[in-house]
Design a protein around this motif. Structure first.
Motif, PDB file in Angstrom:
ATOM      1  N   LEU A  58      22.495-126.906 -47.529  1.00 41.23           N
ATOM      2  CA  LEU A  58      21.531-126.414 -48.317  1.00 41.23           C
ATOM      3  C   LEU A  58      20.974-125.016 -48.082  1.00 41.23           C
ATOM      4  CD1 LEU A  58      19.261-129.493 -49.399  1.00 41.23           C
ATOM      5  CD2 LEU A  58      21.498-128.858 -49.933  1.00 41.23           C
ATOM      6  N   GLN A  59      21.829-124.045 -48.680  1.00 45.04           N
ATOM      7  CA  GLN A  59      21.694-122.553 -48.260  1.00 45.04           C
ATOM      8  C   GLN A  59      20.658-121.850 -49.060  1.00 45.04           C
ATOM      9  OE1 GLN A  59      25.668-120.778 -47.584  1.00 45.04           O
ATOM     10  NE2 GLN A  59      25.387-121.140 -45.627  1.00 45.04           N
ATOM     11  N   HIS A  60      20.321-120.813 -48.447  1.00 46.72           N
ATOM     12  CA  HIS A  60      19.400-119.639 -48.953  1.00 46.72           C
ATOM     13  C   HIS A  60      18.492-120.165 -49.889  1.00 46.72           C
ATOM     14  CE1 HIS A  60      23.308-117.654 -48.070  1.00 46.72           C
ATOM     15  NE2 HIS A  60      23.929-118.205 -49.179  1.00 46.72           N
ATOM     16  N   ALA A  61      17.539-121.079 -49.256  1.00 43.05           N
ATOM     17  CA  ALA A  61      16.573-121.830 -49.925  1.00 43.05           C
ATOM     18  C   ALA A  61      15.210-121.283 -49.323  1.00 43.05           C
ATOM     19  CB  ALA A  61      16.562-123.363 -49.662  1.00 43.05           C
ATOM     20  N   ARG A  62      13.981-121.282 -50.219  1.00 43.53           N
ATOM     21  CA  ARG A  62      12.698-121.371 -49.545  1.00 43.53           C
ATOM     22  C   ARG A  62      12.395-122.664 -49.185  1.00 43.53           C
ATOM     23  NH1 ARG A  62      10.915-120.292 -53.872  1.00 43.53           N
ATOM     24  NH2 ARG A  62      10.959-117.948 -53.892  1.00 43.53           N
ATOM     25  N   VAL A  63      12.037-122.933 -47.796  1.00 45.61           N
ATOM     26  CA  VAL A  63      11.792-124.325 -47.488  1.00 45.61           C
ATOM     27  C   VAL A  63      10.307-124.511 -47.079  1.00 45.61           C
ATOM     28  CG1 VAL A  63      12.150-125.626 -45.263  1.00 45.61           C
ATOM     29  CG2 VAL A  63      14.142-124.621 -46.212  1.00 45.61           C
ATOM     30  N   THR A 110      16.520-119.697 -45.980  1.00 46.99           N
ATOM     31  CA  THR A 110      16.746-120.873 -44.842  1.00 46.99           C
ATOM     32  C   THR A 110      17.572-121.716 -45.224  1.00 46.99           C
ATOM     33  OG1 THR A 110      14.436-120.594 -44.140  1.00 46.99           O
ATOM     34  CG2 THR A 110      15.496-122.697 -43.635  1.00 46.99           C
ATOM     35  N   THR A 111      18.370-122.383 -44.249  1.00 47.05           N
ATOM     36  CA  THR A 111      19.638-123.293 -44.522  1.00 47.05           C
ATOM     37  C   THR A 111      18.960-124.611 -43.852  1.00 47.05           C
ATOM     38  OG1 THR A 111      21.403-121.739 -44.350  1.00 47.05           O
ATOM     39  CG2 THR A 111      21.777-124.075 -43.788  1.00 47.05           C
ATOM     40  N   VAL A 112      19.318-125.618 -44.776  1.00 46.29           N
ATOM     41  CA  VAL A 112      18.661-127.085 -44.348  1.00 46.29           C
ATOM     42  C   VAL A 112      20.136-127.850 -44.067  1.00 46.29           C
ATOM     43  CG1 VAL A 112      17.689-129.269 -44.540  1.00 46.29           C
ATOM     44  CG2 VAL A 112      16.453-126.951 -45.413  1.00 46.29           C
ATOM     45  N   LEU A 113      20.594-128.207 -43.156  1.00 46.29           N
ATOM     46  CA  LEU A 113      21.771-128.814 -42.623  1.00 46.29           C
ATOM     47  C   LEU A 113      21.474-130.422 -42.523  1.00 46.29           C
ATOM     48  CD1 LEU A 113      24.776-127.707 -42.148  1.00 46.29           C
ATOM     49  CD2 LEU A 113      24.207-128.086 -39.706  1.00 46.29           C
ATOM     50  N   ILE A 114      22.367-131.036 -43.130  1.00 44.55           N
ATOM     51  CA  ILE A 114      22.240-132.529 -43.398  1.00 44.55           C
ATOM     52  C   ILE A 114      23.528-133.212 -43.041  1.00 44.55           C
ATOM     53  CG2 ILE A 114      21.860-134.717 -44.835  1.00 44.55           C
ATOM     54  CD1 ILE A 114      20.209-132.645 -46.713  1.00 44.55           C
ATOM     55  N   ARG A 129      29.752-128.906 -46.736  1.00 49.31           N
ATOM     56  CA  ARG A 129      29.871-128.576 -48.266  1.00 49.31           C
ATOM     57  C   ARG A 129      28.536-127.695 -48.161  1.00 49.31           C
ATOM     58  NH1 ARG A 129      28.013-133.526 -51.284  1.00 49.31           N
ATOM     59  NH2 ARG A 129      28.057-134.734 -49.088  1.00 49.31           N
ATOM     60  N   ILE A 130      28.678-126.572 -48.922  1.00 50.40           N
ATOM     61  CA  ILE A 130      27.539-125.587 -49.268  1.00 50.40           C
ATOM     62  C   ILE A 130      27.172-125.580 -50.527  1.00 50.40           C
ATOM     63  CG2 ILE A 130      27.146-123.122 -49.125  1.00 50.40           C
ATOM     64  CD1 ILE A 130      29.272-123.067 -46.809  1.00 50.40           C
ATOM     65  N   ILE A 131      25.780-125.856 -50.353  1.00 48.54           N
ATOM     66  CA  ILE A 131      25.133-125.742 -51.790  1.00 48.54           C
ATOM     67  C   ILE A 131      23.960-124.576 -51.725  1.00 48.54           C
ATOM     68  CG2 ILE A 131      23.585-126.948 -53.462  1.00 48.54           C
ATOM     69  CD1 ILE A 131      24.496-129.358 -52.282  1.00 48.54           C
ATOM     70  N   ASP A 132      24.311-123.609 -52.716  1.00 53.43           N
ATOM     71  CA  ASP A 132      23.513-122.218 -52.821  1.00 53.43           C
ATOM     72  C   ASP A 132      22.120-122.487 -53.772  1.00 53.43           C
ATOM     73  OD1 ASP A 132      22.455-119.698 -53.350  1.00 53.43           O
ATOM     74  OD2 ASP A 132      24.286-118.980 -53.802  1.00 53.43           O
ATOM     75  N   LEU A 133      21.162-122.357 -52.905  1.00 52.52           N
ATOM     76  CA  LEU A 133      19.744-122.702 -53.579  1.00 52.52           C
ATOM     77  C   LEU A 133      18.830-121.545 -53.548  1.00 52.52           C
ATOM     78  CD1 LEU A 133      18.813-126.101 -51.879  1.00 52.52           C
ATOM     79  CD2 LEU A 133      19.882-125.671 -54.159  1.00 52.52           C
ATOM     80  N   SER A 134      19.631-120.328 -53.867  1.00 51.09           N
ATOM     81  CA  SER A 134      18.927-119.130 -53.975  1.00 51.09           C
ATOM     82  C   SER A 134      17.932-119.153 -55.061  1.00 51.09           C
ATOM     83  CB  SER A 134      19.962-117.903 -54.200  1.00 51.09           C
ATOM     84  OG  SER A 134      20.861-117.588 -53.268  1.00 51.09           O
TER      85      SER A 134
END
Length: 450
Positions: A29-34, A46-50, A71-76
């Motif tokens: 889960l990439q480019h997220a605010r965590v 931030t990237t969360v890797l699962i 698998r990359i999911i853009d969560l900008s």
């Protein structure tokens, strides 16, 4: 929303979930605010890797090391935070406008657990009034084979003859001992089923019941429970009862003190003994707020939680007029809420351990899933920041249950998380913009509001 629109949405969501479920491996889960649940400022970009059902890394986008097959999911522009955890709810008590033992069925409980999950509540504690079916469902939930939120509970619980709780329950859902010896026997019987907690109902519900629980009864329950390695949560309302229960060793006050301001004596006792406090702010507000028809009741986010009969009741002018025609009841409930808000802030500032719960599911007006969002908004109204409120509902709520595998986003934790379109740290209402819910590393639910 029309039924046709809801059907199309359910098909889209089902297709999305099937597509993800068909793929295995690592998800990034990439480019997220965590918001990691630990109480610190959100982590940007931030990237969360699962992997499988666990979080394996939480890193800045630049530092993240991704497997080639991830698998990359853009969560900008999106926010990722831990799934919410309820320390005080009830399962199988309500269905539509009814409350009673006839509702304690697999299908009804599964419906409620799915609704909790869809609204981002990924762990639920059913705090008493649980029939024998609960043991099976809890085991299935822990194994990941029961749809919906993971489930913990307090077995049946112990009430008062001709007293609390006043609701209609089955004989296999509650004990009402008349002597300390009967109370100890009830605890021993419940202990054989390995509950996560035990529950006692102590007060007399605004002096509407003939009796409160005698101190010798709850003292026996607490003592016997502690001998069996079990903690006790107490249903309370009055300050005096809270003090006596904490002094007797109760581990959790399962509701807020609502008759009087908390004082230094209670604060000192709770800190010395490490007692937890669950304010359940939504409880008193729910008695009157739906008759007042606040603007948020028009939202799709709220309306989607309502069963048809409950929605019809809220839309009925005669029902609303009847509720509001009882000024004493509304006055008492509003005063209780205000006292609860003030007490939560004072206890929090004093360093008392605070959990999270709403009593959702105990009666039709305490709506599973939505009650937890409303509780967060009321916590902010009490004077806590949105970040502090979210920390109560994640890290603190997990700690109250003694769970170290969830509640924060960190390597080794369960991948139970919510994706939100917005920033709930800036505005707690942004949490309603749920885009996805993940549980055990799987995408289990899509947008609540299309």
């Amino acid at each position: 929303m029309t039924m046709k629109r809801m059907f199309r949405l359910s098909l889209l969501t089902a297709g999305l979930l099937s597509a993800f479920a068909a793929q295995a491996g690592t998800v990034a889960l990439q480019h997220a605010r965590v918001i990691d649940g630990k109480g610190g400022a959100p982590l940007e970009n931030t990237t969360v890797l699962i992997e499988d059902n666990l979080i394996v890394a939480v890193d800045t986008d630049e530092q993240a090391k991704l497997p080639k097959d991830a698998r990359i999911i853009d969560l900008s522009g999106k926010t990722v935070l831990p799934g919410l955890i309820s320390d005080h709810s009830h399962l199988g008590m309500i269905d539509g406008l009814t409350a009673g033992p006839q509702n304690f069925t697999r299908s009804n409980i599964e419906r409620q657990l799915r609704q909790f999950q869809r609204y981002g509540v990924t762990t639920v504690t059913s705090l008493g009034l649980n029939g024998p079916l609960f043991q099976t469902l809890r085991a299935e939930a822990h194994a990941g084979i029961l749809p919906g939120a993971d489930t913990f509970g307090a077995d049946r619980g112990i009430g008062v003859p001709e007293g609390a709780p006043p609701m209609n329950v089955g004989p296999d859902q509650l004990y009402r001992p008349t002597t300390p010896e009967e109370a100890r026997a009830a605890v021993r019987e419940m202990a054989t089923r390995k509950p996560d907690l035990l529950k006692v109902w102590v007060d007399d519900f605004h002096h509407t019941l003939a009796h409160k629980m005698k101190p010798e009864i709850y003292t026996a329950v607490i003592d016997e429970a502690h001998q069996k390695g079990l903690r006790v949560a107490a249903h309370v309302y009055y300050l005096d009862d809270a003090k006596r229960l904490v002094a007797a060793g109760a581990d959790i006050l399962a509701h807020g003190v609502r008759d009087l301001p908390v004082d230094d004596e209670l604060i000192t006792l709770m800190k010395e003994k490490g007692t937890w406090y669950i304010s359940t702010l939504d409880l008193d507000e729910a008695f009157y707020v739906y008759a007042e028809q606040p603007e948020w009741m028009k939202s799709v986010f709220f309306r989607n939680t309502l069963q048809p009969t409950l929605a019809a009741q809220f839309d009925d002018p005669a029902w609303r007029a009847k509720v509001l025609a009882d000024p004493q009841k509304v006055k008492v409930d509003k005063a209780s809420l205000q006292t609860n808000l003030d007490n939560l802030k004072r206890l929090y500032d004093a360093g008392v351990k605070i959990g999270f719960g709403t009593d959702s599911g105990a009666m039709p007006l305490r709506i599973p899933g939505f009650a937890e969002h409303r509780e967060l908004q009321l916590i902010v109204q009490a004077g806590l920041t949105p970040l502090q409120a979210l920390t109560l509902a994640t890290q603190n709520a997990a700690a109250l249950l003694g769970l170290d595998d969830r509640g924060t986003l960190a390597p080794g934790k369960r991948a139970d998380l919510i994706v939100v379109d917005g920033d709930p740290v800036q505005d707690i209402r942004q949490l309603e913009k749920i885009e996805a819910v993940w549980q055990r590393g799987q995408l289990v639910s899509g947008p609540v509001v299309p």
